[in-house]
Write an enzyme that holds these catalytic residues in place. Structure first.
Site, short mmCIF file in Angstrom:
data_model
loop_
_atom_site.label_atom_id
_atom_site.label_comp_id
_atom_site.label_asym_id
_atom_site.label_seq_id
_atom_site.Cartn_x
_atom_site.Cartn_y
_atom_site.Cartn_z
N HIS A 189 37.46 59.23 53.27
CA HIS A 189 36.65 57.91 52.63
C HIS A 189 35.44 57.76 53.15
O HIS A 189 35.09 56.75 52.42
CB HIS A 189 37.73 56.86 52.74
CG HIS A 189 37.94 56.33 54.69
ND1 HIS A 189 38.31 56.26 55.03
CD2 HIS A 189 37.35 55.37 54.63
CE1 HIS A 189 39.33 56.01 55.96
NE2 HIS A 189 37.81 55.11 56.19
N ASP A 223 42.98 62.32 54.03
CA ASP A 223 42.12 61.59 54.68
C ASP A 223 41.67 62.52 55.02
O ASP A 223 40.40 61.63 55.98
CB ASP A 223 42.21 60.15 55.09
CG ASP A 223 41.28 58.77 55.30
OD1 ASP A 223 39.84 58.84 54.55
OD2 ASP A 223 40.61 57.84 55.91
N GLY A 230 32.99 51.05 60.74
CA GLY A 230 31.95 51.74 60.99
C GLY A 230 33.11 53.10 62.22
O GLY A 230 32.45 53.82 62.59
N SER A 239 35.80 54.43 61.47
CA SER A 239 36.57 55.48 60.62
C SER A 239 35.87 56.93 60.68
O SER A 239 34.25 57.23 60.58
CB SER A 239 36.42 55.34 59.11
OG SER A 239 37.07 54.74 58.73
#
Length: 402
Positions: free
Chosen positions: A149, A180, A260, A262
């Site tokens: 993502h 993901d 941020g 991630s």
């Protein structure tokens, strides 16, 4: 699997006041839930990409299937006075900020050089605006793993090595949206420092540290905590042109993380990567964050590097339409030079069908596009802002990045 059921329901929608500037930072929401052994009651979380979206109004996201509440972004925005005032010397939250963090023992500081080794800062451009996240260098030649993502829908990906400041353009080699996880290759990279990978697993109550590009600040922060649960599951809600996901087998911690983080490292007390930070809960005032176990991420990397697509793993570029849409497929933005722009689609339009297949929501659109290839000619049908039906036949582009 042990799960925790919140004693209180998810909060009612809370209006988020946009900053004075035209662009607004935001996250997409998710609903967390145990898939076996119990259910988390409409726990709202956010994937931790830091997004700058050209939108003057807050967006309210519907709760995932089975939830009875509608949620909005409840994590504090910069300048709101509600973001925890972390001490640069390593102190934890205090006063009202401690309540906001749920009384967690977690602390956040600037990441050390050791914690930053092999970690990169990621900036992307999408049809909907700009975003920032984090990634991990796996190979000295510039192979990087991050969350899907973080780069989903990106038209450009720029990666900066945190310890040297060296910046590279990146290509997405492949991805598994259902896990993901995405794999990047940095153009022209060589002799890069890599992260240390864990090889003995992680356990509940183990001390961990999340390292990430907090709020897209351009340098790394580190937030400490402990592992609170394993094999957790969350369901994301589609938003801002990003498809929803069901993620399972996640590590849950009480490390307090923000947008941020991630794609960033979850480190054990030996400084080894045990997971990739993915999302955080905002349904309660207790800090809850989630990470993809590193062994699961590396399985995707291995398959991408093999060059063989199978299951949910995609290799290389995908068909690209070039629009930023909400869950109802209302167009918020159109990328220049794309199939959507060639068709004459403009902001305010609503997509209705692709090549004769009706698309009612973002998941349906994503499914149709997943079955097409770059260069395929398709007929697009949409309603313009005045409600008039429009139609055009165009050739789909190739995703510039993801």
């Amino acid at each position: 699997m042990d799960t925790t059921t919140p004693e209180t329901p998810a909060p009612a929608p809370v209006p988020v006041t946009a900053p004075a500037a035209p662009a607004r930072r935001r996250w997409r929401s998710v609903v967390a839930g145990g898939l076996a052994g119990g259910v988390l009651a409409a726990a709202v979380a956010v994937p931790l990409t830091w997004r700058v979206v050209a939108s003057a109004e807050p967006t309210v996201s519907p709760a995932a299937s089975g939830a009875t509440t509608t949620t909005t972004e409840t994590w504090p925005l910069p300048g709101s006075g509600s973001r925890p005032d972390w001490s640069a010397a390593g102190g934890g939250p205090s006063g009202d900020d401690e309540a906001a963090a749920g009384g967690t023992t977690a602390t956040e500081t600037d990441a050390t050089d050791a914690q930053s080794t092999g970690v990169v800062l990621i900036e992307t451009v999408t049809a909907a605006g700009e975003a920032a996240g984090t990634g991990l260098v796996l190979d000295a030649s510039g192979v990087v793993v991050t969350n899907y993502h973080v780069v989903e829908g990106a038209t450009a990906v720029s990666v900066t090595v945190a310890t040297t400041g060296g910046t590279y353009q990146a290509e997405v080699l492949g991805a598994d949206p259902e896990s993901d996880v995405a794999v990047l290759q940095l153009d022209g990279a060589e002799d890069l420092a890599v992260v240390d990978l864990d090889d003995d697993g992680v356990s509940v109550d183990e001390a961990v540290t999340a390292v990430g590009n907090a709020e897209g600040q351009g340098y790394l922060s580190a937030s400490t905590g402990t592992v609170t649960s394993l094999e957790e599951s969350i369901t994301t809600a589609a938003e801002q042109g990003i498809e929803g996901e069901d993620l399972t087998g996640l590590i849950q911690t009480d490390a307090y993380v923000v947008g941020g983080y991630s794609g960033g490292a979850l480190l054990d007390d030996e400084g080894e990567v045990v997971g990739i930070t993915t999302a955080a809960s905002s349904s309660t005032r207790v800090a809850e964050s989630y990470a993809v176990p590193i062994e699961d991420a590396l399985a995707v990397v291995e398959q991408v590097e093999s060059g063989e697509e199978s299951g949910t793993v995609r290799i290389g570029a995908s068909a690209y339409l070039g629009v930023g849409v909400d869950q109802s497929l209302q167009v918020g933005s159109v990328a220049v030079g794309t199939a959507a722009a060639d068709a004459g689609i403009e902001a305010g339009a609503t997509l209705r069908s692709v090549d004769g297949t009706t698309v009612a929501d973002l998941d349906a659109l994503s499914e149709v596009l997943a079955g097409l290839e770059p260069g395929d000619e398709v007929t697009l049908t949409w309603l313009d802002a005045d409600g008039t039906t429009q139609q055009a036949t165009v050739a789909l582009g190739s995703s510039p990045a993801a």
